[in-house]
Design a protein around this motif. Structure first.
Motif, PDB file in Angstrom:
ATOM      1  N   MET A 119       0.765  -1.052  -0.156  1.00  0.00           N
ATOM      2  CA  MET A 119      -0.014   0.069  -0.134  1.00  0.00           C
ATOM      3  C   MET A 119       0.915   1.253  -0.119  1.00  0.00           C
ATOM      4  O   MET A 119       0.706   2.203  -0.907  1.00  0.00           O
ATOM      5  N   GLU A 120       1.880   1.207   0.739  1.00  0.00           N
ATOM      6  CA  GLU A 120       2.951   2.488   0.902  1.00  0.00           C
ATOM      7  C   GLU A 120       3.502   2.851  -0.301  1.00  0.00           C
ATOM      8  O   GLU A 120       3.533   3.785  -0.951  1.00  0.00           O
ATOM      9  N   ALA A 121       3.967   1.664  -1.282  1.00  0.00           N
ATOM     10  CA  ALA A 121       4.395   1.674  -2.430  1.00  0.00           C
ATOM     11  C   ALA A 121       3.471   2.377  -3.326  1.00  0.00           C
ATOM     12  O   ALA A 121       3.879   3.150  -4.274  1.00  0.00           O
ATOM     13  N   LEU A 127      -0.958   6.855  -6.460  1.00  0.00           N
ATOM     14  CA  LEU A 127      -2.282   6.375  -6.389  1.00  0.00           C
ATOM     15  C   LEU A 127      -3.116   6.815  -5.094  1.00  0.00           C
ATOM     16  O   LEU A 127      -2.800   6.995  -3.990  1.00  0.00           O
ATOM     17  N   PRO A 128      -4.372   7.112  -5.101  1.00  0.00           N
ATOM     18  CA  PRO A 128      -5.053   7.375  -4.147  1.00  0.00           C
ATOM     19  C   PRO A 128      -5.331   6.025  -3.403  1.00  0.00           C
ATOM     20  O   PRO A 128      -5.426   4.982  -4.136  1.00  0.00           O
ATOM     21  N   TYR A 129      -5.870   6.171  -2.003  1.00  0.00           N
ATOM     22  CA  TYR A 129      -6.209   5.221  -1.280  1.00  0.00           C
ATOM     23  C   TYR A 129      -6.902   3.953  -2.083  1.00  0.00           C
ATOM     24  O   TYR A 129      -6.599   3.007  -2.177  1.00  0.00           O
ATOM     25  N   ARG A 130      -8.170   4.577  -2.525  1.00  0.00           N
ATOM     26  CA  ARG A 130      -9.039   3.759  -3.294  1.00  0.00           C
ATOM     27  C   ARG A 130      -8.561   3.008  -4.379  1.00  0.00           C
ATOM     28  O   ARG A 130      -8.727   1.595  -4.743  1.00  0.00           O
ATOM     29  N   LYS A 131      -7.819   3.845  -5.387  1.00  0.00           N
ATOM     30  CA  LYS A 131      -7.270   2.964  -6.318  1.00  0.00           C
ATOM     31  C   LYS A 131      -5.966   2.049  -6.015  1.00  0.00           C
ATOM     32  O   LYS A 131      -5.863   0.916  -6.595  1.00  0.00           O
ATOM     33  N   ALA A 132      -5.320   2.447  -4.936  1.00  0.00           N
ATOM     34  CA  ALA A 132      -4.406   1.418  -4.549  1.00  0.00           C
ATOM     35  C   ALA A 132      -4.828   0.450  -3.895  1.00  0.00           C
ATOM     36  O   ALA A 132      -4.373  -0.927  -3.986  1.00  0.00           O
TER      37      ALA A 132
END
Length: 218
Positions: A119-121, A127-132
């Motif tokens: 997620m951090e990468a 990338l926004p949170y939702r896309k990630a």
């Protein structure tokens, strides 16, 4: 009457009942997967409000027996709110809510099994949170969730037997009707038990095969 004669005489009705059982289980799991994905992601999110809301749903539904939930949905809601709910709709709502609570925990566990660095990468790349979550975390989490999802399918399949108390014409309801006609309780319930055993054994084998394949693919 021998057990083979009983099967020959009633197999069509029993198979029809099993078909309704599998149909209800399938659609319940579809809806439960949607609920589980929503509330599982909420529970895995960092926002405190989302975590509280998802925990409330999971804890309340898991704390209510399926039988009580069935009576509440089929008898309580129509009386309390003046709405008409068919037996199939009530059965679908009950199983979906119940399985959804457990699916939420499966989704949460799957998401948390993915290394945080993923997620951090993804976030560091813009990338926004939702896309990630959608593009990076969930595809990896789903691989670990599939065996548990199949196990939940098996549990939901067993839970359908409870819904005969509100009149859903599943395998249990059909078996009761057959017994009322020929009074062969021992043999009919033996046949029903074997039918459940065959279906559940096949699903268990599939779950184990997928789990082994996922293990080797890592």
């Amino acid at each position: 009457m021998t057990i083979l004669e009983l099967i020959a005489e009633n197999y069509a009705r029993l198979l029809e009942g099993m078909g309704r059982t599998l149909l209800l289980t399938f659609w319940s799991l579809i809806l439960a997967s949607v609920l589980g994905l929503i509330f599982g992601m909420m529970k895995a999110a960092r926002g405190k409000i989302w975590h509280i809301l998802s925990s409330l749903y999971v804890d309340v539904i898991r704390g209510i027996p399926v039988l009580v939930l069935a009576f509440f949905v089929y008898f309580g809601i129509p009386q309390g709110f003046g709405v008409n709910i068919s037996i199939f709709q009530a059965s679908l709502i009950v199983l979906s809510l119940n399985a959804g609570a457990y699916m939420a925990e499966i989704v949460r566990g799957g998401i948390q099994s993915v290394d945080r660095g993923q997620m951090e990468a993804a976030r560091s790349l813009g990338l926004p949170y939702r896309k990630a979550m959608q593009k990076v975390v969930l595809p990896q989490a789903i691989r670990t969730m599939i065996p548990s999802i199949i196990n939940q399918f098996i549990i939901t399949l067993k839970d359908t037997s409870i819904l005969s108390v509100i009149g859903y014409a599943d395998l249990i309801k059909v078996a009761k009707a057959v017994i009322a006609r020929n009074f062969e309780a021992f043999r009919i319930w033996l046949i029903v038990a074997l039918m459940y055993l065959i279906v559940i054994t096949v699903l268990s084998k599939i779950a184990k095969a997928i789990e082994r394949r996922m293990t080797y693919a890592k």
